[in-house]
Design a protein around this motif. Structure first.
Motif, mmCIF file in Angstrom:
data_model
loop_
_atom_site.group_PDB
_atom_site.id
_atom_site.type_symbol
_atom_site.label_atom_id
_atom_site.label_comp_id
_atom_site.label_asym_id
_atom_site.label_seq_id
_atom_site.Cartn_x
_atom_site.Cartn_y
_atom_site.Cartn_z
ATOM 1 N N SER A 1 0.783 -1.178 0.056
ATOM 2 C CA SER A 1 0.027 -0.004 0.050
ATOM 3 C C SER A 1 0.899 1.440 -0.043
ATOM 4 O O SER A 1 1.786 1.390 0.379
ATOM 5 N N GLY A 2 0.167 2.294 -0.544
ATOM 6 C CA GLY A 2 1.027 3.477 -0.614
ATOM 7 C C GLY A 2 -0.091 4.641 -0.700
ATOM 8 O O GLY A 2 -1.012 4.510 -1.161
ATOM 9 N N GLY A 3 0.341 5.901 0.017
ATOM 10 C CA GLY A 3 -0.515 6.918 -0.227
ATOM 11 C C GLY A 3 0.156 8.186 0.133
ATOM 12 O O GLY A 3 1.465 8.490 -0.124
ATOM 13 N N LEU A 4 -0.618 9.218 0.392
ATOM 14 C CA LEU A 4 0.121 10.610 0.541
ATOM 15 C C LEU A 4 1.089 10.462 1.366
ATOM 16 O O LEU A 4 1.752 11.703 1.514
ATOM 17 N N ASP A 5 1.252 9.815 2.306
ATOM 18 C CA ASP A 5 2.541 9.820 3.426
ATOM 19 C C ASP A 5 3.558 9.540 2.784
ATOM 20 O O ASP A 5 4.776 9.208 3.589
ATOM 21 N N THR A 6 3.560 9.224 1.553
ATOM 22 C CA THR A 6 4.945 9.130 1.010
ATOM 23 C C THR A 6 5.572 7.488 1.042
ATOM 24 O O THR A 6 6.399 7.152 0.180
ATOM 25 N N GLN A 7 5.029 6.782 1.899
ATOM 26 C CA GLN A 7 5.653 5.527 1.998
ATOM 27 C C GLN A 7 5.025 4.349 1.468
ATOM 28 O O GLN A 7 3.740 4.323 1.375
ATOM 29 N N LEU A 8 6.083 3.588 0.938
ATOM 30 C CA LEU A 8 5.488 2.265 0.416
ATOM 31 C C LEU A 8 5.476 1.285 1.304
ATOM 32 O O LEU A 8 6.511 1.237 1.750
ATOM 33 N N VAL A 9 4.601 0.695 1.971
ATOM 34 C CA VAL A 9 4.403 -0.233 2.912
ATOM 35 C C VAL A 9 4.234 -1.671 2.356
ATOM 36 O O VAL A 9 3.478 -2.029 1.438
ATOM 37 N N ILE A 10 4.961 -2.524 2.489
ATOM 38 C CA ILE A 10 4.862 -3.965 2.025
ATOM 39 C C ILE A 10 4.619 -4.852 3.447
ATOM 40 O O ILE A 10 5.518 -5.124 4.383
#
Lengths: 718, 683
Positions: B302-311
Motif C-alpha cells: 500500500s502507498g499513499g499521501l504519506d509518501t511511504q510504500l508499505v509492504i
C-alpha cells in the motif's frame, strides 16, 4: 445558576439598518408583563403580545416625521406617549387608529426620553437635563425649560425609579471623555451631580444598568475595555455639589483585543447581569454572544451565540431579554437562581495520604454474626499459625472464649489485667479483628448495664489498635459521648473508618458545646494543633520568594473597594486569636478531618444551634486564615486539616444554616469576612487557571531535546 | 577504532512525493509505482524489494493510472489527458498520445492484453488497441453523463464495469452500450447532498462487481441483475483504492483514514461449500490517504499521501521465515541524492526541481567523545540552482575539488563551473555536451566527466576552463543496453567501473581507453560500489546485502572477499531492510571501509579478522566502564553506529571529519497536509 432558554423572534428589523444601527429605538413595558411597546427608529410604534409573537396595534408617523424617543405607556391612564421630531408630543390610546389625529402638543425644547412609572405621571427628560412631569408639561406645553447641562454635555443613558412614592430620575452624561451622573428628585426638586471619573484614554462607559435596593441605587457600568464597575449611589447624599463616586470592579470581561464597541448590559436578579456584545471567553473570535454573568463569583453562567451580529441593544422585561441581532429582534427568556457557595466553589474531596496509614485492614462483614463460620475460620487460623509461632498460638487458645467469659463479672482493674496479654500480642489477622470486636461489644454491654463500670483505658487501648470500626461495635462511639470521654472520642474519630454522619454531627455538637474548663482534666492528643500553641509563631513562610499577601494586594479589586468596606488593610490579620481552646480545637480538627458524604451530613448539620454554628464558623475561618497565610496548603502538624477540608466544612455549614446566619446580627461580620475569603479563593483559582497554559508549555519544552538543523558532535567507534 | 568529529546535517529538506497509484506485475515480480510529481518507480520484489528503476517526473505530467502490459511495457494515463508508454531501457517516456477525452481518471487493460480502456472526464470510455510498438484508438463506448472514475474489465473481455458519480455502469464491449446501471446510495444523512464518488470498481470473474466509494463503503453487486449483495462500511471517509488478488479470494481496500482493510472469500462454516466475502484484517500503517493498494502472493502493498510504500506480509501466505516475512516501509530512494566534495567540505543536494550547494560549518574546539561542540562557523548555502524545463532532475554530481557541478534530466545534461574566490561564487554554464544521462561522475582529479548514457554507453569528456571535449565512448562487451546506474572511478585515474540494471559490472581502462574486464555477474543488483584508492580493489554491495571485493588488476575476487563469503559478516548486518547506498574509504586508515544504509553506518576494517556469526557483538559507542580486558571486540572487523537515522548520506572528509546527512521522519510528517479528522477516544 442562570439559564438562557430557547429564544424566539418577535419581529424583524426594519430594512435599511446598518451595522451600527439596528433601526430599533427602544422597548418599553406595555399593559402587562406579556405586552411590550416596540419603537422603531423610523416612524412606527408597535404593541406586541409577546407570548403570541403577534402585534396588537401599530401606529406610524407621517412621512417625513421621525419618532425620536421610545414610546411609553402612561401607567395611570393607559395612554401611549411618544415624541416625534424631538419636540412634538403625541398621546393616544389603543383604540386610536390614525396617528395623525391623536393629541399633539409642541414643546419648547428637545426631549431626550420619556420615562413611565406604573403608578405615577411619566417623567419627561429634556436633552439639556431638565425634568418635568408630564401633566405639568401638558398644562403649559410652551413653558420655558431650563438648561441644566453645560455645553457639549450629552445624555448617554437615563433610568427612573420609584422610592417612597416619589419618582427619581438617574441619568448619565458625557462631556469630552468625562462622565457624570445626575440624580434628579422631584417634590422637592433636588439635583445631585456625581463625577464617575474616567478610566484612562480611549476607555469610555458604553453601557449602564441600575437597580434600586435598600434606598440605594446600584449602578453597573460597562466600559469599553470590558470592565464592569459597580457604583453605589445613595439616595440621601450628605455633601452638596459635585461628588466623586467610587467604583468597584465587579467583573472583567475577557476582551481579547482592542475595545468593545457595540455592547450593552442589563442587570438581572440575584447578582446576575446580562451582557450582549462581549465574548464569553477571549478565544471566541468576533462572533457576538449574549452572556449571563454572576457578579458575586465572576463566573459565566450562560451564553448564547447571536447569529448575524449584535447591535449592542439589550432590554430586560419581565423575565425576558430582548436583543437585536442580524435582522431580527429576539426574545430570550432566562432564569436566574441564587448561586450557593458550594456551587461556586465546587466540592473537591481530598483524602490525605496519612489517613491511609491508620485505616484498618479489610473487614470481614459476613463472618462476624455467624459464629459457626467464625469458629471454623479460627481453627483454620490456628493450625496455620501453630506452624509459625507456637507461643502466640498458646496465648490465643487461652484467650478469646476465656477472655470473653472473664470480663463478664470482674471489676475494672481486673478487666485490664485480663485483656493485657491479649492486646499485647496483637497479631495481624482478620480473626484478631473479630475477637477485638467481640470484646468491645461485651464491654459495651457491661457498661450499659452497669453505669458505674467504665474501663476507660481498656476502651482506649481497643480503639488504638486501629482494628475496630463503627459497624463492628455500634454504640462504642455513643458510649464515649455519653461518658464525655473526649480522649476516647478523639481516638475513635482517628481510627474508625466508618463513622456515620449522624454520629459525626453528634460529636461536633458535643465538642462545640463543651466548656473549655471541662477539658482541662481531659488528656487530648494535640498533634493536630501543634502550631497553635504559639500564636505568634511566624506563618509567613516564604518559598521561592513568594509572599502570599501580595496576592491580595495586587488585585485591582482591593484598590477600588470603597474605604468603608476596606476596614482592614489585609483581612488575613483579623481575628488571629483562636475562638476555641487548644484541646477543643484538637477535637474539632478531628471532626474536620473525618470523612463524610455531604448529602448525609447536611440534614444532621441543621441540628446545630446558631451559636454553635457561629462558633464553628469562626474557628474554621481562623483555620483558613492560618493555613492560607502559609504557602503550604496544609497546616504543620501530622493531623492538621487541609485547606480543602476547611473550605468544604465552611460551605456545608453555610448551606445548612445560611438563613439563620443572615438573621443573626452577630454573624454579619463573619459572613462578610467569609464572602471575601471565598472571593479570594475564586480569584486564586482563576489566576491559576490563567497560568495553566503557560505551565503546560514549560513542561513540553523540557521533554524536547533540541537538535538543530546542524550540529557538530564527537563520536568514538571502538 | 577511531574517533570522529561529525557534521550532523539536517538541513537537506528532501521531501518524497506522495504515491498516487501502482500496479504489480506478478510475472515479472515487479511493482510499478507512480507518484504525485509524475515520477514512476519500479521495485523488484524478487530482488529484496530494490528500487530498480526510476523514471524522473515532469511538471507537465500527472499520473492517475498505471498499467503493465506483458512483462516489460508500462503505460500511464493522467489528468493532462495523455497516455504515456515508457521506455524502460532509456528510463524516459517512449511516446505520448492524447486520448481527446479530457483528463483521464482511470485505465484498465483486458486480460488478453489486447485492449486498453480509458475513463475520461467527459464521460466517455475509450478503447485503444495495443499494438507491439504503440497503442491505437479504436472506438468509444456509449458516452454517459459524469466523469468515469474507475474501470474494470471482466475476465471474458466482453463487459466493462465503470464507476462514476453515484452510479456504476456495465458496458457491453462489443456493442458499446450500457447494459446495466447500478445506483450507489450516498451514505448517511449528513452527507446525502454530496455525490457518492465510486473511486474503484473491480469486476470478478463470477460477475460480481466490487466497488469502493466516497461514503466509505465497499459494496458487492451482482452485475447480471444489478442488485446489491453486501455492503461493508469500512470507513467514515473515502475508500480510495481497491485491489483483488490474482486468484480472486481476497480484496484489499485502502481508505482516507490510512487503513487498509482486507476481505477474504471464506466459507462461514467448516466444510460448507458456500463461500462469502468476510472482512478479515485491518492494517494501519499509514497516516494519510491510502491512494494505492495491491496484493502480491505474500503481501499487501500500500502507498499513499504519506509518501511511504508499505509492504505488509500476510503471515498465512509466507511459508518460511525470510526477508518476505518482515514488514517493510520504503520511504527514501535506494540511491544517493547527496554528493560530497571532500576537500572544500561541500555538499550537493539533489531535489527534483533544483540543486542546493552547501558549505559545512566548523568549530574551533576539540571535544571528548559524546560531546556536542559549539558551532563557530555556520553552514552556508552557497548556491541554489533551479533546473530548466519541465523534466525533473534524475542525477547530479559535484567534483572532488568542488569546482564542477553537473546534472541531468531526461532531456539534457548541464555542466556548471563554479568559481569560489573568497566568498564570491560565480557559475559558468558550459555548452550542452550530450542529450541525457543516467549517471554522472567526475574523475578524482576533476579533469574528466563520465556520463552514463543510453545503450549502457559511457562517454568520457575532458574538462578545461574554456571548453569540454568528448574523448571517448565505452561500450559494454556484452552488448547489453540496460541503463547504467552506478559509476566509480579510481583515485589514480586509471580505472572506471560501471554497473547496469542487468547486474553487469564492467571495468574500463581509462589510460588505454579500452574495456578491461567484466566482474562475474551476481544475480542481485549492485546498490553501491567504490574503488579502493590504494589497492584499486573494487568493493561492491548488492541489493541482497552481499558484499564482494574484486581485484581489478588481477581480475579476480580478493582473498578477503572469499573469506567474507565463507564466514559472513555479523548477522546484524542483514537485519536491515534497506540497501547500502554509499561506500567510502578512510584515507587515514586504508583498511577501513565506511558504508551506510538508511538506518546506520558501519566501518569495516579489512585488516582485522572477521568474527563470523558466533562472536559477541558490540555496538555501543563509548563504553567507558568496560576495562581493557573485556574488550575482545576491539578486534571486531565491523563497527556499527546507528545513532544517526534515517541516513541519506555518510561520507568521510579529511582529518577524521565525518559528515552524516539525516532526514528525520518527523520533519517529513510535518510537511504533509493534515490527515482526515478522526475522533480519538477521550478527545
Amino acid at each position: 445558576m442562570a439559564e438562557l432558554y430557547e429564544g424566539f423572534t418577535l419581529c424583524g428589523l426594519a430594512a435599511g439598518q446598518s451595522r451600527e444601527n439596528s433601526g430599533l429605538l427602544g422597548i418599553e413595558p406595555g399593559r402587562d408583563t406579556d405586552h411590550v411597546i416596540v419603537t422603531g427608529a423610523g416612524r412606527t410604534v408597535t404593541v406586541y403580545k409577546v407570548s403570541d409573537q403577534k402585534p396588537l396595534g401599530s401606529w406610524a408617523a407621517k412621512q417625513g416625521q421621525a419618532v425620536t424617543c421610545p414610546a411609553v405607556r402612561h401607567g395611570q391612564t393607559g395612554e401611549y406617549v411618544a415624541v416625534h421630531d424631538s419636540k412634538v408630543l403625541r398621546i393616544w390610546r389603543d383604540e386610536d387608529i390614525n396617528f395623525e389625529k391623536v393629541f399633539k402638543a409642541t414643546l419648547s425644547a428637545t426631549v431626550s426620553r420619556i420615562h413611565a412609572l406604573p403608578s405615577l405621571e411619566p417623567l419627561v427628560l429634556f436633552q439639556r437635563g431638565a425634568v418635568r412631569q408630564l401633566d405639568a408639561l401638558l398644562a403649559a406645553p410652551q413653558q420655558a425649560v431650563e438648561e441644566v447641562l453645560s455645553e457639549e454635555e450629552v445624555i448617554r443613558w437615563s433610568s427612573c425609579f420609584l422610592e417612597a412614592e416619589q419618582p427619581l430620575l438617574l441619568f448619565s452624561t458625557e462631556k469630552s471623555g468625562e462622565c457624570f451622573l445626575y440624580l434628579q428628585k422631584l417634590n422637592p426638586n433636588v439635583l445631585h451631580k456625581y463625577n464617575i471619573g474616567s478610566e484612562g484614554k480611549g476607555v469610555c462607559p458604553i453601557g449602564f444598568t441600575a437597580t434600586l435596593e435598600n434606598k440605594c441605587i446600584t449602578l453597573m457600568c460597562l466600559y469599553s475595555n470590558g470592565c464592569v464597575y459597580k457604583l453605589l449611589v445613595s439616595l440621601h447624599p450628605s455633601a452638596e455639589g459635585e461628588q466623586h463616586l467610587p467604583k468597584s470592579l465587579l467583573l472583567k470581561l475577557p476582551v481579547s483585543e482592542g475595545v468593545l464597541r457595540r455592547a450593552a448590559i442589563a442587570s438581572l436578579e440575584e447578582g446576575h447581569i446580562a451582557i450582549v456584545g462581549a465574548p464569553p471567553s477571549a478565544s471566541t473570535g468576533d462572533r457576538d454572544f449574549l452572556c449571563i454573568w454572576n457578579t458575586n463569583f465572576q463566573t459565566l453562567q450562560a451564553s448564547k451565540e447571536l447569529p448575524g451580529g449584535a447591535y449592542g441593544q439589550l432590554w430586560c422585561n419581565a423575565g425576558k431579554l430582548y436583543v437585536t441581532h442580524g435582522k431580527v429582534l429576539t426574545v430570550i427568556p432566562y432564569r436566574c437562581e441564587k448561586s450557593s457557595l458550594a456551587a461556586a466553589l465546587g466540592k473537591l474531596k481530598q483524602t490525605s495520604t496519612q489517613e491511609v496509614t491508620s485505616s484498618p485492614s479489610v473487614l470481614n462483614w459476613n463472618s462476624f454474626p455467624d459464629e459457626e463460620a467464625a469458629l471454623q475460620q479460627r481453627t483454620g487460623m490456628r493450625t496455620r499459625s501453630s506452624k509459625l509461632n507456637p507461643k502466640s498460638q498458646a496465648t490465643l487458645t487461652t484467650s478469646i472464649n476465656q477472655v470473653l467469659e472473664d470480663i463478664k463479672g470482674v471489676s475494672r482493674e481486673e478487666v485490664e489485667e485480663v485483656l493485657e496479654p491479649f492486646l499485647s500480642c496483637s497479631p495481624i489477622s482478620p480473626q484478631f479483628q473479630l475477637d477485638l470486636a467481640h470484646i468491645a461489644v461485651e464491654l459495651l454491654k457491661r457498661c450499659q448495664a452497669d453505669p458505674g463500670f467504665y474501663p476507660q483505658s481498656v476502651l482506649a487501648r481497643l480503639a488504638q489498635t486501629g482494628r475496630l470500626s463503627h459497624s463492628s461495635c455500634p454504640g462504642f462511639l455513643m458510649l464515649a459521648l455519653e461518658k464525655r470521654d473526649y480522649f476516647l472520642a478523639q481516638l475513635c474519630l482517628q481510627h474508625f473508618p466508618d463513622i456515620p454522619e449522624a454520629v459525626v454531627c453528634a460529636f461536633l455538637k458535643a465538642f462545640l458545646s463543651v466548656v473549655d474548663a471541662d477539658l482541662v482534666q481531659v488528656s487530648v492528643d494535640l498533634e493536630g494543633v501543634s502550631l497553635m500553641d504559639d500564636p505568634g509563631q511566624s506563618l509567613e513562610g516564604v518559598q521561592n520568594g513568594f509572599s502570599p499577601v501580595l496576592l491580595e494586594e495586587d488585585s485591582c479589586d482591593v484598590q477600588l473597594t470603597p474605604p468603608k468596606l476596606d476596614q482592614s488593610s489585609s483581612w488575613t490579620d483579623v481575628s488571629l486569636t483562636c475562638p476555641v481552646g487548644l484541646k477543643k480545637s484538637a477535637l474539632l480538627n478531628e471532626i474536620i478531618r473525618s470523612s463524610y458524604s455531604e448529602s448525609f451530613l447536611l440534614p444532621h448539620l441543621k441540628d446545630l444551634s446558631a451559636q454553635q454554628v457561629i462558633l464553628f464558623l469562626q474557628y474554621l475561618q481562623y483555620l483558613y486564615v492560618r493555613s492560607s497565610g502559609d504557602v503550604y496548603t496544609q497546616l504543620p502538624g501530622l493531623r492538621a486539616p487541609t485547606i480543602t477540608q476547611i473550605m468544604d466544612w465552611v460551605s456545608l455549614l453555610l448551606d445548612a444554616h445560611f438563613a439563620v446566619l443572615v438573621m443573626a446580627p452577630e454573624a454579619k461580620g463573619l459572613l462578610t469576612q467569609l464572602h471575601r475569603f471565598v472571593r479570594s479563593q475564586v480569584r486564586l483559582y482563576s489566576e491559576l487557571g490563567k497560568i495553566q497554559g503557560t505551565l503546560q508549555e514549560l513542561g513540553k519544552i523540557k521533554k524536547e531535546q533540541e537538535i538543530g538543523l546542524y550540529s557538530i558532535e564527537v563520536i568514538e567507534l571502538f | 577504532m577511531g574517533q570522529f568529529k561529525v557534521h550532523r546535517v539536517r538541513f537537506f529538506d528532501f521531501m518524497p512525493s506522495g504515491i498516487r497509484c501502482m500496479a504489480f506485475n506478478s510475472k515479472a515480480d515487479r511493482l510499478a509505482l507512480a507518484r504525485l510529481d509524475g515520477s514512476v518507480e519500479i521495485f523488484n520484489f524478487s530482488n529484496n524489494y530494490f528500487q530498480e528503476k526510476v523514471i524522473p517526473g515532469s511538471d507537465s505530467r500527472s499520473i492517475e493510472a498505471i498499467c503493465w502490459v506483458g512483462c516489460d511495457r508500462l503505460f500511464t494515463a493522467g489528468l493532462n489527458g495523455e497516455v504515456v508508454e515508457y521506455d524502460l531501457e532509456r528510463l524516459c517516456p517512449k511516446y505520448t498520445l492524447d486520448a481527446f477525452g479530457g483528463p483521464i481518471w482511470t485505465a484498465a487493460c483486458n486480460s488478453e492484453e489486447t485492449h486498453f480502456a480509458f475513463g475520461c472526464e467527459d464521460g466517455s470510455v475509450k478503447l485503444f488497441e495495443i499494438l507491439p510498438d504503440k497503442i491505437q484508438f479504436e472506438r468509444n463506448l456509449d458516452r454517459q453523463k459524469g466523469r468515469i472514475l474507475s474501470l474494470s474489465w471482466h475476465k471474458s473481455g466482453m463487459l466493462i464495469a465503470a464507476g462514476s458519480l453515484d452510479v456504476i455502469r456495465v458496458f457491453d464491449v462489443k456493442s458499446g452500450h450500457s447494459v446495466q446501471r447500478i445506483l450507489v446510495d450516498r451514505g448517511s444523512a449528513g452527507t446525502s447532498n454530496k455525490d457518492c464518488v465510486v473511486w474503484n470498481v473491480a469486476f470478478l470473474s463470477d460477475y460480481t462487481i466490487v466497488s469502493g466509494d466516497s461514503a466509505g463503503k465497499v459494496q458487492l453487486w451482482d452485475a447480471n441483475k444489478g442488485t446489491l449483495i453486501k455492503t461493508h462500511l469500512v470507513s467514515k471517509w473515502d475508500v480510495l483504492s481497491l485491489s483483488v488478488s490474482e486468484n480472486e479470494d481476497s480484496i484489499v481496500a485502502g481508505t482516507s483514514e490510512g487503513t487498509v482493510v482486507q476481505f477474504q472469500l471464506l466459507s462461514p462454516k467448516i466444510g460448507d461449500m458456500e463461500t462469502q466475502w468476510v472482512r478479515t484484517r485491518t492494517f494501519k500503517h499509514h497516516t494519510h490517504d491510502v491512494r494505492a493498494v495491491t496484493e502480491t502472493r505474500t503481501a499487501v502493498v500500500s502507498g499513499g499521501l504519506d509518501t511511504q510504500l508499505v509492504i505488509c506480509p500476510l503471515m498465512d501466505k509466507v511459508e518460511v521465515k525470510s526477508s518476505e516475512s518482515v514488514l517493510r516501509k520504503v520511504i527514501f530512494p535506494h540511491r544517493s541524492l547527496v554528493s560530497c566534495a571532500k576537500k572544500p567540505s561541500l555538499l550537493l543536494f539533489q531535489f527534483p526541481d533544483q540543486l542546493e550547494l552547501w558549505r559545512l560549518g566548523g568549530t574551533d574546539t576539540i571535544g571528548k567523545p559524546g560531546e556536542s561542540l559549539p558551532v563557530t562557523r555556520k553552514p552556508e548555502k552557497l548556491l541554489q540552482l533551479k533546473r530548466k524545463g519541465d523534466d525533473h532532475i534524475c542525477c547530479s554530481t559535484i567534483s572532488e575539488c568542488g569546482h564542477w557541478i553537473a546534472y541531468s534530466t531526461v532531456s539534457s545534461i548541464r555542466l556548471y563551473q563554479l568559481q569560489c574566490d573568497n566568498n564570491n561564487i560565480s557559475i559558468t554554464k558550459l555548452p550542452k555536451v550530450l542529450r541525457s544521462a543516467h549517471q554522472l561522475q567526475f574523475s578524482a582529479d576533476s579533469s574528466k566527466l563520465f556520463v552514463a548514457s543510453e545503450q549502457a554507453t559511457i562517454h568520457v569528456i575532458s574538462l578545461s576552463r574554456s571548453e569540454c571535449k568528448h574523448v571517448h565512448t565505452f561500450k559494454p562487451k556484452s552488448g547489453s543496453s540496460a541503463p547504467v546506474h552506478l559509476l566509480a572511478a579510481s583515485a589514480d585515474g586509471q580505472w572506471l567501473t560501471s554497473a547496469n540494471r542487468h547486474c553487469e559490472i564492467n571495468v574500463y581502462n581509462l589510460k588505454k581507453l579500452k574495456h578491461h574486464c567484466m566482474v562475474p555477474v551476481y544475480n542481485s543488483l549492485p546498490s553501491a560500489m567504490a574503488i579502493h584508492p590504494e589497492t584499486n580493489n573494487l568493493l561492491v554491495t548488492h541489493a541482497d546485502q552481499q558484499m564482494f571485493e574484486f581485484g581489478i588488476v588481477d581480475k579476480q575476487y580478493t582473498d578477503w572477499s572469499r573469506k567474507l563469503q565463507k564466514e559472513g559478516l555479523h548477522r546484524c548486518r542483514l537485519k536491515w531492510g534497506t540497501p547500502v547506498t554509499h561506500i567510502t574509504f578512510n584515507p587515514q586508515a586504508p583498511s577501513q571501509v565506511i558504508l551506510h544504509d538508511t538506518h546506520m553506518f558501519c566501518i569495516i576494517d579489512q585488516s582485522l579478522p572477521l568474527d563470523g556469526l558466533k562472536a559477541q557483538f558490540y555496538s555501543q559507542l563509548t563504553p567507558k566502564d568496560t576495562s581493557e580486558t573485556d574488550k575482545p571486540c576491539k578486534n571486531n572487523a565491523l563497527k556499527i553506529c546507528s545513532k544517526y537515522q534515517p541516513l541519506l548520506h555518510v561520507n568521510l572528509l579529511e582529518d577524521d571529519w565525518l559528515v552524516v546527512v539525516e532526514r528525520p521522519l518527523i520533519d517529513i510528517h510535518s510537511q504533509l497536509p493534515a490527515p482526515v479528522k478522526q475522533k480519538k477516544f477521550g478527545t
